[in-house]
Enzyme design. Structure first.
Site, PDB file in Angstrom:
ATOM      1  N   TYR A  51      35.622  10.187   9.026  1.00  0.00           N
ATOM      2  CA  TYR A  51      36.848   9.886   8.270  1.00  0.00           C
ATOM      3  C   TYR A  51      37.183   8.397   8.253  1.00  0.00           C
ATOM      4  CZ  TYR A  51      37.996  14.824   7.536  1.00  0.00           C
ATOM      5  OH  TYR A  51      38.001  16.129   7.121  1.00  0.00           O
ATOM      6  N   ASN A 114      44.143  22.073   7.206  1.00  0.00           N
ATOM      7  CA  ASN A 114      44.058  22.668   5.875  1.00  0.00           C
ATOM      8  C   ASN A 114      42.725  23.361   5.588  1.00  0.00           C
ATOM      9  OD1 ASN A 114      42.566  20.355   5.638  1.00  0.00           O
ATOM     10  ND2 ASN A 114      43.712  19.488   3.924  1.00  0.00           N
ATOM     11  N   HIS A 117      37.134  21.035   4.170  1.00  0.00           N
ATOM     12  CA  HIS A 117      36.891  19.725   3.577  1.00  0.00           C
ATOM     13  C   HIS A 117      36.038  19.917   2.333  1.00  0.00           C
ATOM     14  CE1 HIS A 117      35.668  15.526   3.118  1.00  0.00           C
ATOM     15  NE2 HIS A 117      34.439  15.983   2.925  1.00  0.00           N
ATOM     16  N   GLU A 128      28.132  12.031   3.409  1.00  0.00           N
ATOM     17  CA  GLU A 128      28.553  13.138   4.280  1.00  0.00           C
ATOM     18  C   GLU A 128      27.412  14.099   4.586  1.00  0.00           C
ATOM     19  OE1 GLU A 128      33.137  12.938   2.556  1.00  0.00           O
ATOM     20  OE2 GLU A 128      31.927  14.716   2.162  1.00  0.00           O
TER      21      GLU A 128
HETATM   22  P1  IDP Z   1      41.296  16.006   1.021  1.00  0.00           P
HETATM   23  O1  IDP Z   1      40.741  16.682   2.262  1.00  0.00           O
HETATM   24  O2  IDP Z   1      42.035  16.982   0.153  1.00  0.00           O
HETATM   25  O3  IDP Z   1      40.262  15.222   0.265  1.00  0.00           O
HETATM   26  P2  IDP Z   1      42.291  13.440   1.977  1.00  0.00           P
HETATM   27  O4  IDP Z   1      43.392  12.698   1.331  1.00  0.00           O
HETATM   28  O5  IDP Z   1      40.890  12.952   1.779  1.00  0.00           O
HETATM   29  O6  IDP Z   1      42.426  14.990   1.512  1.00  0.00           O
HETATM   30  O7  IDP Z   1      42.622  13.511   3.525  1.00  0.00           O
HETATM   31  C1  IDP Z   1      41.649  13.917   4.456  1.00  0.00           C
HETATM   32  C2  IDP Z   1      42.279  14.898   5.399  1.00  0.00           C
HETATM   33  O8  IDP Z   1      43.296  14.235   6.160  1.00  0.00           O
HETATM   34  C3  IDP Z   1      42.998  16.083   4.774  1.00  0.00           C
HETATM   35  O9  IDP Z   1      42.149  17.123   4.383  1.00  0.00           O
HETATM   36  C4  IDP Z   1      43.941  16.502   5.881  1.00  0.00           C
HETATM   37  O10 IDP Z   1      43.259  17.233   6.913  1.00  0.00           O
HETATM   38  C5  IDP Z   1      44.353  15.134   6.447  1.00  0.00           C
HETATM   39  N1  IDP Z   1      45.577  14.629   5.795  1.00  0.00           N
HETATM   40  C6  IDP Z   1      45.696  14.134   4.538  1.00  0.00           C
HETATM   41  N2  IDP Z   1      46.962  13.777   4.259  1.00  0.00           N
HETATM   42  C7  IDP Z   1      47.658  14.053   5.391  1.00  0.00           C
HETATM   43  C8  IDP Z   1      49.051  13.901   5.740  1.00  0.00           C
HETATM   44  O11 IDP Z   1      49.895  13.434   4.960  1.00  0.00           O
HETATM   45  N3  IDP Z   1      49.402  14.303   7.000  1.00  0.00           N
HETATM   46  C9  IDP Z   1      48.497  14.809   7.894  1.00  0.00           C
HETATM   47  N4  IDP Z   1      47.198  14.955   7.595  1.00  0.00           N
HETATM   48  C10 IDP Z   1      46.784  14.594   6.362  1.00  0.00           C
HETATM   49 MG    MG Z   2      39.161  13.572   0.865  1.00  0.00          MG
END
Ligand code: IDP
Ligand code: MG
Length: 139
Positions: A51, A114, A117, A128
């Site tokens: 990350y 969530n 990925h 990746e």
């Molecule tokens: P994505 O996984 O939908 O591409 P990204 O913006 O790339 O989202 O963020 C990577 C990961 O970081 C997310 O999947 C989530 O686990 C975490 N993340 C993203 N935004 C937040 C936030 O506002 N609070 C806490 N964790 C976050």
């Molecule tokens: Mg992402």
């Protein structure tokens, strides 16, 4: 099949909740071919590296902690238009905004935990997949 590739992880929250089977079923039924797969656990250092594009973000430290907190399933998926198709299958980053029926709507806990990925570009899918899989592990 000569499709596009995307890299997914089933994250520690979903693995520990026994959602792995349900998520892989959705991936299969959506027509993705599994080109590589492994069950593993990221060290803190590996999570930081995976990350690193987010290292300046306020959620980076918590994300690294979470992603190294337990085992994950990493998989390389192939399908026509795989990157966009998979982003559509998983839904928005925050499950509160994820469309009904998407993996995150069904299985995610919150914006951090969530469930899955999905790569956001060809360039990152390649970085990746090289992070997880050698040539000999791809079929
Ligand atoms: P994505 O996984 O939908 O591409 P990204 O913006 O790339 O989202 O963020 C990577 C990961 O970081 C997310 O999947 C989530 O686990 C975490 N993340 C993203 N935004 C937040 C936030 O506002 N609070 C806490 N964790 C976050
Ligand atoms: Mg992402």
């Amino acid at each position: 099949m000569a499709g596009q590739y995307t890299l997914t992880m089933i994250k520690p929250d979903a693995v520990s909740s026994n959602y792995t089977g349900g998520i892989l079923k959705m991936i299969n039924e959506a027509g993705f071919r599994i080109a590589a797969m492994k069950y593993t656990r990221l060290t803190r250092e590996q999570a930081m590296k995976f990350y690193e594009v987010h290292r300046e973000r306020p959620f980076y430290e918590g994300l690294v902690e979470f992603m190294s907190s337990g085992p994950i399933v990493a998989a390389l998926l192939e399908k026509e238009n795989a990157i966009a198709a998979f982003r559509e299958l998983i839904g928005a980053t925050n499950p509160a905004n994820a469309a009904p029926g998407t993996i995150r709507a069904l299985y995610a806990r919150d914006v951090q935990q969530n469930a899955v990925h999905g790569s956001d570009s060809d360039e990152n899918a390649l970085i990746e997949s090289d992070f997880f899989f050698s040539r000999l592990e791809r079929f």
